[in-house]
Every structure is written in C-alpha cells, then in structure tokens.
Design an enzyme around this catalytic site. Structure first.
Site, PDB file in Angstrom:
ATOM      1  N   GLU A 369     -13.109  -0.586   9.108  1.00 34.84           N
ATOM      2  CA  GLU A 369     -12.292   0.285   9.957  1.00 34.84           C
ATOM      3  C   GLU A 369     -13.159   1.378  10.582  1.00 34.84           C
ATOM      4  OE1 GLU A 369      -8.441   3.313   9.479  1.00 34.84           O
ATOM      5  OE2 GLU A 369      -9.591   2.664   7.735  1.00 34.84           O
ATOM      6  N   LYS A 432      -3.301  -0.492  15.287  1.00 34.59           N
ATOM      7  CA  LYS A 432      -2.612  -0.214  14.017  1.00 34.59           C
ATOM      8  C   LYS A 432      -1.199   0.287  14.280  1.00 34.59           C
ATOM      9  CE  LYS A 432      -3.231   2.450   9.723  1.00 34.59           C
ATOM     10  NZ  LYS A 432      -4.073   3.456   9.036  1.00 34.59           N
ATOM     11  N   CYS A 485      -6.522  -0.589   7.246  1.00 33.71           N
ATOM     12  CA  CYS A 485      -6.361   0.372   6.151  1.00 33.71           C
ATOM     13  C   CYS A 485      -5.111   0.072   5.337  1.00 33.71           C
ATOM     14  CB  CYS A 485      -6.354   1.799   6.703  1.00 33.71           C
ATOM     15  SG  CYS A 485      -6.511   3.088   5.450  1.00 33.71           S
TER      16      CYS A 485
END
Length: 607
Positions: A369, A432, A485
């Site tokens: 990430e 995301k 994440c």
C-alpha cells in the site's frame, strides 16, 4: 443416623431434624434459588459470603421410602465438592454491586483480549464469558437491571477494546509534534464507543433473560448479534470478533467456509459461556448437557476441519500453471516514508528488490500500500523505470496515491492500487472504498476541524472512497480482487458480487502500528477471508507481515515484521465457491433473532 449418612454431603436434608444440623436448612429457606448475599457481607470476589451454607439434595439410592443411602464414591465426592465451590463462586460474582461489579466486568474484558492473536489463550475467553453470564444473573429486575447489564457490558468492552486496539495509539507518534496531543482522546474515545456495542448486547440479553441453563444461548445470541452490528454500523469495525480466537487452530477455522466468521463467533460464545450452566441452584444432571453439547460441537468442528485439511491438495497440482509471484517488502518506517530527501532512496530500493534474480521467471510483482513515494500516475519516467525493472511480459501491482484534478483546480485524493504492464502503462486502477475514520478522513470535519482535530494521513484533505469491491485483470494470471489495508477485515464484502475473482491481493501498510499485536491480528483476519471466499490471498505489507495464503487459510510462506526482503512463490489455485459465499450471514441472523424472540416469548408467558 448411620455414620455413612453423617459423612454423606449428598444425604437428603430430611434425614435429620436435629437443631444445628449443617445439612438441614430452615423450613422456610428457598430451595430454587442460590442464597442471597447482602452487599455488606461480601469481602470482594474471593471474600467470605455471609449466607447459609449451600446444600445439594439427591434422592436416596435403593427402592422404598426407608432405603439406606449408599455412600458416594470418591469421584462423586470430588464432583460434589467442585460443584459446591463453583456454586459459591457464582453466588459471589452474582452478588457483586457497585464498583466491584464493574471491576469484575473490566477484568473479564482484559481476559477476553488475551484470547486473541497472537496469544489465543482460549481458557481466558471461557472465564470472561462465564463471568459475564453470572453478572447478568445478579442484575436487578426491571429498568434498573437493564442499566446494570449495560454498565457491565460497557465496562467489559472498554477494557477488551483497549487491550485489543491499543496499537492504534502508536500511529499518533509517527508525527508526534502534530498528533501526539490527540492520542489520549482517541484512546479513550474509541474503546468507549465500541463498548456501547457490548453494553447493548448485555442489556438486550437481560431484557429477555430467563433463569436456567438455556440462558447461555440467550447470551450467545445477543453478544454475537451485536458483534454483527459492530461490523456494519457507521461503516463498521469488525475487529477481533470472537471467532478469531481460533486463529491458532486452522482445523476449527475451516468452519468459516460454511457459516462465516459471525456464525463461528456465535458457536464460540455459546461454547465459552456454557460452563456457567453447571453451577445453578440445584445439581440437575440436565445442566451438564449444555457444556457437553458445546464440547461435542467444538469437537465436530475440529473433526470436520481436520478432514477438510487432510484431503486438501498440496504440491504442484495446487498451484496455477505459469504464474510466479514476487512480493516486495521494503520495510520503510512510516516517519521516513514521505520525507522529500528519502524519495529517491525508497524508489531505488523498490526497483532493486523487483529486479533481483529469481530461480524461475517472475510474472507478477506486488508492492505494498502507498509503496510509491510520489504520484505514479503523473510520472511517465517513474512508470517506465518500474516497467524496465521487471522481466519482459511481467505485470506490476502496486499501491499508490492517486490525484484527480477537476475544473477550477479542485483536487480529489484516492488511496489506490494500479496495475502496470512491462512498458509502464497503467492498465487497471482500484480506489479503496472502506476508508479509515480519523485516518483517511475526518468525520464531521467542519466541526472537529475547528476543535483542532486532524486526520492522520493528511491534515489538509480527506481521501475519497471508491465505488466498492472490484475485480481487476492481471495479464497472464486469473483476475484478482484488490483489498487495500483494513478492507480485508470485512466479512462478505471483499469480492465483487457480479464477477468472482480467482485470487485476492491485500496491499497494506501496518508500519503505523509498530511491532504490536495489530499486524498479527490483521493477518489472522486475512486468513479467514481466504477461507470464507475459497480464494488464495496474497499479502504485501510495507513492514510486514507479507504472506501467501492458500484458500484453506494456510500460510504457505511469510516474511515477518520489520524485515526487508522479497517472497517468491507460485499462486495457489482457488476452490469452488464455499457455502458461505452463497448464503452469507442470513442463516446466522435468522438463528440469532429466533433465539432472542423465543426467549422473549417464554419470559413474557412466565410473568
């Protein structure tokens, strides 16, 4: 009376009418409830109880009214002694009042935290949930009892979440000059807010509470139901659900393929709380059915999971032909990652790790990430260098900051993942969609911003959320589902419902949380997502723990915390979609609601 009868702790109370007999309660003594303990007579949880001695009654052996009672065996005497001790302890716990009651709940919360990764001390979970059941037993009736049960649940949740997410406090010291002052407020507010869910669970349980062994099912239904709510309300935070206790037992974890983590949580709560049924006011053999049933249930889960793993394939047949992965773990401390003077060194390290020789041709390279220390989409030179570092025909999958500029010079920021070919062309992008409150955006920024609060990633702006789970194309490999994440912690929300991928990629940066339990707990939850979906999961973490996880949740290879290196591995094959992918959480919700409704109905009829 015979000497045997005098020594028999199970002899009928009616065998002696002598005054002062320790085995004969007064004629008006209650026989259906445990003795009441007045608050002033209790010297703490382990103090003496100022109440009449507890008495067990059994029927005399033999036939006929005057048959002589047979002396109990040594094992029976020990069992009786254990039962008496357990009953006394239950009475002491149930009789706690005021700060002692909430202190016991807080200790139970700390104990339950020890059952999570990396410790997995399951007996602590049993002690914690049995204590909660007995504390609900001791709550008053009516509205007062509901508030007492809520307070017990909140005190439990406060310490449980404080011990479970303490590592969040580390992130405030990455830039201590700017954010350290916020840490005490966050570390108090987060467990307090999450404790509302455990408080609500126990208040609901008390609302439908009925005496008797079956109350452990009521407790399990209410507690598991509120765990589900915690995973969904206000974007959700399903961290350290009870089912993750089995993270160290891959056999039992296999049941997540059938019922998901919430279903496993319900069964685990029931099993852990079931010993509370043993120490009721009477020694009824029926009370043993509950812990025995729980033991058998866990045994069946273990046996089924062990059989599933026994027949699971290993070796070349379990891998996708022609796909060789390289996971890069650069191990860049968060405090150094975005410093301008470090940008070139970080970039050179990523390229060098990507270009290291391999024993087989690497077809797909995965970076963590936000691995790239600049906006990769805006850097043609950076993309060309990334393509040149790979072997011809290879593909790069990396986390990256993405910025969109709209008319009027309005900038939109995204935490994204890019797919690049060997020429450095971006051929796929994912944004995301599960953003971290206070981390990637500041809730109620207009209000909290005026009070001085800021988001941890950047104080000037909020990240925007993407549209939801997506499936991306990785040339030369099955299509994959990206997870950035903590998106990997959300059960049932990691796969595009319209286009099932062949594997999952979880890019993450747990460097915010140091060498703590956080990254280890995060890894366990990623393992469970693989089991639920029947998909291999490849994890690339900036500072660790990077891993290749097969669709049975087994870690095939890993690179630990705070290590710099690479993992080269083939890609495991996906399984056929497990039952959970078809039914989701609906059976779990139906069982929970049905049990609570049944308990409420019976309680109402008994009034």
């Amino acid at each position: 009376m015979s000497q045997d009868e005098k020594n028999d702790p199970k002899a009928p109370a009616g065998n002696s009418n002598k005054a002062g007999s320790r085995n004969a309660p007064p004629p008006d003594a209650p026989r259906e409830e445990a003795p009441h303990v007045r608050p002033g007579e209790l010297g703490g949880i382990f103090g003496a109880v100022g109440a009449p001695p507890l008495v067990l009654t059994t029927k005399p052996s033999g036939k006929g009214e005057g048959a002589k009672a047979r002396a109990p065996s040594r094992w029976a005497q020990r069992a009786t002694a254990i039962h008496l001790a357990g009953r006394r302890f239950r009475v002491r716990i149930s009789a706690l009042t005021g700060s002692a009651r909430y202190g016991a709940a807080a200790l139970a919360g700390l104990a339950a935290g020890g059952a999570m990764a990396p410790f997995h001390l399951i007996p602590l979970l049993v002690a914690a949930y049995v204590t909660l059941v007995w504390l609900i037993d001791g709550a008053a009736q009516g509205r007062k009892g509901l508030w007492q049960a809520f307070g017990v649940g909140w005190a439990f949740g406060m310490t449980y979440f404080l011990s479970g997410v303490y590592w969040i406090g580390f992130s405030f010291f990455v830039d201590a000059d700017t954010y350290a002052w916020m840490m005490p407020f966050a570390m108090a507010a987060m467990p307090a807010g999450l404790g509302l869910f455990t408080g609500g669970a126990l208040a609901l349980a008390k609302l439908v509470w009925r005496p008797g062994p079956a109350r452990v099912l009521t407790f399990a239904a209410a507690f598991a139901g509120f765990e589900w709510l915690r995973g969904h309300v206000l974007t959700g935070f399903p961290w350290n659900l009870t089912g993750y206790t089995w993270g160290g037992a891959g056999d039992i974890m296999q049941s997540a393929a059938l019922m998901g983590i919430y279903g496993l949580s319900f069964l685990t709560i029931f099993a852990a709380a079931s010993p509370a049924a043993l120490f009721g006011p009477s020694q009824d053999r029926a009370t043993w059915r509950w812990p025995v049933a729980a033991f058998v249930l866990i045994g069946l889960l273990w046996a089924g999971g062990a059989a599933r793993l026994y027949f699971a394939p290993f070796g070349p047949a379990s891998y996708v032909d022609g796909v060789n992965l390289r996971i890069v773990q650069p191990n860049i401390p968060q405090a150094e990652k975005w410093l301008t003077e470090n940008r070139q060194a970080i970039w050179d390290l990523l390229l060098a790790q990507t270009a290291q020789p391999a024993s087989v041709p690497i077809t797909h390279v995965i970076w963590p990430e936000s691995a790239v220390p600049f906006v990769l989409a805006n850097s043609p030179q950076g993309r060309a260098e990334a393509g040149a570092a790979m072997e011809p025909g290879a593909t790069l999958i990396t986390g990256a900051l993405r910025i969109e500029r709209e008319p009027g010079n309005v900038l939109h920021f995204y935490n994204s993942l890019h797919v690049l070919d060997d020429a450095g062309t971006i051929i796929g992008t994912y944004d995301k969609h599960h953003l971290v409150p206070f981390g990637e955006y500041l809730p109620l920024r207009g209000v909290l911003g005026r009070l001085g609060f800021r988001s941890l990633v950047d104080e000037r702006f909020d990240y925007l959320a993407g549209p939801g789970p997506r499936t991306l194309v990785a040339p030369g490999a099955p299509d994959f589902g990206p997870l950035i994440c903590y998106e990997a912690i959300f059960p049932g929300d990691v796969v595009d419902p319209h286009r099932r991928p062949g594997w999952l990629i979880n890019v993450t940066d747990d460097s915010w949380f140091g060498d703590s339990t956080g990254p280890r707990q995060h890894l366990v939850q990623a393992q469970v997502r693989a089991i639920e979906e029947g998909l291999p999961l490849v994890r690339a973490a900036n500072t660790g723990i990077s891993a290749v996880i097969d669709p049975y949740g087994r870690i095939l290879t890993r690179l630990g915390l705070n290590a710099t290196g690479i993992i080269d591995s083939p890609l495991p094959r996906a399984l056929a979609p497990p039952l959970y992918t078809h039914i989701g959480d609906w059976p779990f919700l139906i069982v929970v609601i049905s049990l609570l409704a049944l308990s409420w109905s019976r309680r109402t009829r008994e009034r």
